[in-house]
Design an enzyme around this catalytic site. Structure first.
Site, PDB file in Angstrom:
ATOM      1  N   GLU A 273       1.036  -1.454   0.138  1.00 47.92           N
ATOM      2  CA  GLU A 273       0.258   0.262  -0.075  1.00 47.92           C
ATOM      3  C   GLU A 273       1.021   1.306  -0.170  1.00 47.92           C
ATOM      4  O   GLU A 273       0.927   1.947   0.788  1.00 47.92           O
ATOM      5  CB  GLU A 273      -0.897   0.259   1.302  1.00 47.92           C
ATOM      6  CG  GLU A 273      -1.760  -1.518   1.186  1.00 47.92           C
ATOM      7  CD  GLU A 273      -1.999  -1.360   2.766  1.00 47.92           C
ATOM      8  OE1 GLU A 273      -1.845  -0.451   3.883  1.00 47.92           O
ATOM      9  OE2 GLU A 273      -3.495  -2.001   3.140  1.00 47.92           O
ATOM     10  N   GLY A 275       2.667   4.752  -0.315  1.00 42.97           N
ATOM     11  CA  GLY A 275       1.916   6.373  -0.898  1.00 42.97           C
ATOM     12  C   GLY A 275       2.578   7.052  -1.292  1.00 42.97           C
ATOM     13  O   GLY A 275       3.421   7.468  -2.061  1.00 42.97           O
ATOM     14  N   ARG A 312       3.284  20.536   7.108  1.00 45.14           N
ATOM     15  CA  ARG A 312       4.473  18.880   7.318  1.00 45.14           C
ATOM     16  C   ARG A 312       5.433  19.881   7.788  1.00 45.14           C
ATOM     17  O   ARG A 312       5.809  19.665   8.934  1.00 45.14           O
ATOM     18  CB  ARG A 312       4.622  18.660   6.318  1.00 45.14           C
ATOM     19  CG  ARG A 312       4.130  17.506   5.413  1.00 45.14           C
ATOM     20  CD  ARG A 312       4.407  16.543   3.970  1.00 45.14           C
ATOM     21  NE  ARG A 312       5.356  15.782   4.936  1.00 45.14           N
ATOM     22  CZ  ARG A 312       6.349  15.665   4.835  1.00 45.14           C
ATOM     23  NH1 ARG A 312       7.611  16.644   4.576  1.00 45.14           N
ATOM     24  NH2 ARG A 312       6.725  14.586   5.181  1.00 45.14           N
ATOM     25  N   CYS A 343      -1.365  33.385  11.093  1.00 45.38           N
ATOM     26  CA  CYS A 343      -0.377  34.281  12.325  1.00 45.38           C
ATOM     27  C   CYS A 343      -0.973  32.971  13.497  1.00 45.38           C
ATOM     28  O   CYS A 343      -1.367  32.363  14.205  1.00 45.38           O
ATOM     29  CB  CYS A 343      -2.066  34.507  13.013  1.00 45.38           C
ATOM     30  SG  CYS A 343      -2.690  35.537  11.640  1.00 45.38           S
ATOM     31  N   TYR A 371       1.362  13.776   1.603  1.00 40.74           N
ATOM     32  CA  TYR A 371       0.842  14.352   2.497  1.00 40.74           C
ATOM     33  C   TYR A 371       1.226  15.926   2.247  1.00 40.74           C
ATOM     34  O   TYR A 371       1.164  16.216   3.551  1.00 40.74           O
ATOM     35  CB  TYR A 371       1.450  13.657   3.555  1.00 40.74           C
ATOM     36  CG  TYR A 371       1.435  12.434   3.204  1.00 40.74           C
ATOM     37  CD1 TYR A 371       0.279  11.827   3.770  1.00 40.74           C
ATOM     38  CD2 TYR A 371       2.151  11.466   2.647  1.00 40.74           C
ATOM     39  CE1 TYR A 371       0.541  10.174   3.711  1.00 40.74           C
ATOM     40  CE2 TYR A 371       2.040   9.913   2.522  1.00 40.74           C
ATOM     41  CZ  TYR A 371       0.923   9.214   3.576  1.00 40.74           C
ATOM     42  OH  TYR A 371       0.663   8.418   3.775  1.00 40.74           O
TER      43      TYR A 371
END
Ligand SMILES: *Cc1c(COP(=O)(O)O)cnc(C)c1O
Length: 414
Positions: A273, A275, A312, A343, A371
């Site tokens: 799987e 990604g 991230r 802010c 991501y």
């Protein structure tokens, strides 16, 4: 793994198009994806597997319909974690029979829909979830194919927020209890056991955690076999890392070869799987320098991308390379904190970066295909960025930039 964002005479290109041209055409902040890179990464994975094995791309890494439809055309399967992701895969033309449904809180509605379209397998993470699926399947007069996500208690040696295979993590079922739970599953009439699943974390840069997990999973397969429970597939999850700075993760080929050696002549189908290793360096984020601001302590380059576009660095303290789109600039080199306008002091794309920049210049944050856009938000009432898929000398707008009207839709004044 290499990608198709390269400099030619000091100018950054996305495949065959200058990034500056794309920024002028679509505006900034802008996510750019490379079709050739996505295709290559998918193929690198399939090349090391047998015909019967399956790559189920992890939709949550980058769920844009353009990206999903490209992977669907290549024959990819999909790993989904919500009912919403299921609809995305169907809308992108993905084959339901190549979908594995992960995630630890599937609702009865999600289960009904997934059974109706005929997914390959449900990855089960708890006893209540298993019982609910059994009940839903019986009500629909169907048999639900299941695999149990085991937690092998191995340290993936990655960031704590993306480690999932330790005893203290919320994911999966403790591998020491898995034998009993398979027995219970075997007794439930709405379920049919098809596999074992394990995903220990993301951005893994070493082989050993994968192999430690596999050894524990294979012990379980063997003991289940002795108890009369046959396992048809091993789903070893995703997790293979990419290079953000100077990491040297194993290649899919190295990982597959090591796994096949340990498998010996066991007959199980393999499912992965991935990604990040497919989408990660197939994308970049392009942003324009708005303001250069120097204080006694720091030089700040205020850019038009912010933590709502790219979380991230703030969420994981992630380091991502930032470079100038045009490296032929005459501006003096200085050390900059590249920050957004949100802010929050956590709003930065990178700190202490040596760059030659002036106001109005374009910067690019690399390895922003996974991501990244998917985690963007509307914080500070900022519309989400446009996404463009580049294919040779063609570009396709695969997601329009959000307008303020988009953001206000659905809200009501008193
Ligand atoms: C996130 C996730 C993946 C993908 O992980 P990558 O590190 O992006 O390869 C695979 N399987 C499951 C269950 C996940 O939650």
């Amino acid at each position: 793994m290499s990608n198709h964002f390269e400099y030619r005479d000091g100018l950054l290109y996305a495949e065959d198009i200058p990034v500056e041209e794309l920024a002028n055409q679509y505006g900034t902040p802008l996510y750019l994806y490379s079709r050739a890179t996505l295709t290559r990464h998918y193929r690198v994975w399939t090349e090391c597997l047998s015909e019967e094995d399956m790559i189920c791309y992890s939709v949550k890494a980058n769920s844009n319909l353009g990206v999903l439809s490209l992977l669907a055309k290549l024959g990819s399967g999909f790993d989904i974690v919500s009912g919403g992701e299921l609809e995305r895969v169907l809308a992108a033309g993905g084959d339901p029979a190549r979908i594995v449904f992960s995630g630890l809180g599937k609702t009865a509605e999600d289960m009904q829909r997934a059974l109706e379209v005929g997914v390959h397998c449900f990855n089960i993470e708890s006893i209540p979830e298993m019982e609910l699926l059994n009940q839903v399947a019986l009500e629909q007069g169907q048999l639900a194919p299941v695999s149990i996500r085991v937690n092998p208690d191995v340290d993936a040696k990655t960031h704590p927020y993306i480690s999932t295979g330790l005893k203290e993590n919320k994911f999966g079922i403790d591998i020491s209890q898995a034998g009993d739970i398979y027995q219970r599953a075997a007794d439930l009439e709405g379920l049919s056991i098809v596999g074992i699943d394990c995903h220990i974390g993301s951005q893994l840069t070493e082989l050993s955690p994968f192999l430690d997990a596999l050894d524990r999973v294979l012990d379980l397969v063997d003991s289940l076999g002795e108890a009369g429970i046959q396992i048809e597939h091993l789903d070893l999850g995703g997790g293979l890392g990419v290079t953000y700075e100077s990491e040297t993760p194993p290649s899919p080929a190295e990982l597959c070869a090591a796994i096949k050696t340990r498998m010996g002549d066991r007959p199980q189908q393999l499912i992965f799987e991935p990604g990040r290793s497919i989408a990660g360096n197939a994308g970049i984020l392009v942003t324009e320098v708005q303001i250069l601001k120097s204080t006694e302590a720091k030089n700040f380059a205020v850019v038009d991308a912010a933590m709502n576009d790219m979380i991230r660095p703030s969420l994981y303290g992630a380091y991502m390379n930032i470079t100038e789109v045009n490296q032929n600039s005459n501006s003096p080199e200085k050390v900059w904190d590249v920050v957004g306008t949100v802010c929050e002091s956590a709003d930065f794309l990178g700190k202490d970066r040596k760059l030659k920049i002036a106001e109005g210049d374009l910067l690019v944050q690399h390895t922003a295909g996974a991501y990244s856009f998917v985690m963007s938000s509307n914080y500070n009432t900022r519309g989400r960025a446009a996404e463009v898929l580049v294919d040779g000398n063609q570009s396709h707008l695969v997601r329009e930039r959000e307008t303020v009207a988009d953001l206000l839709r659905g809200e009501h004044v008193l």
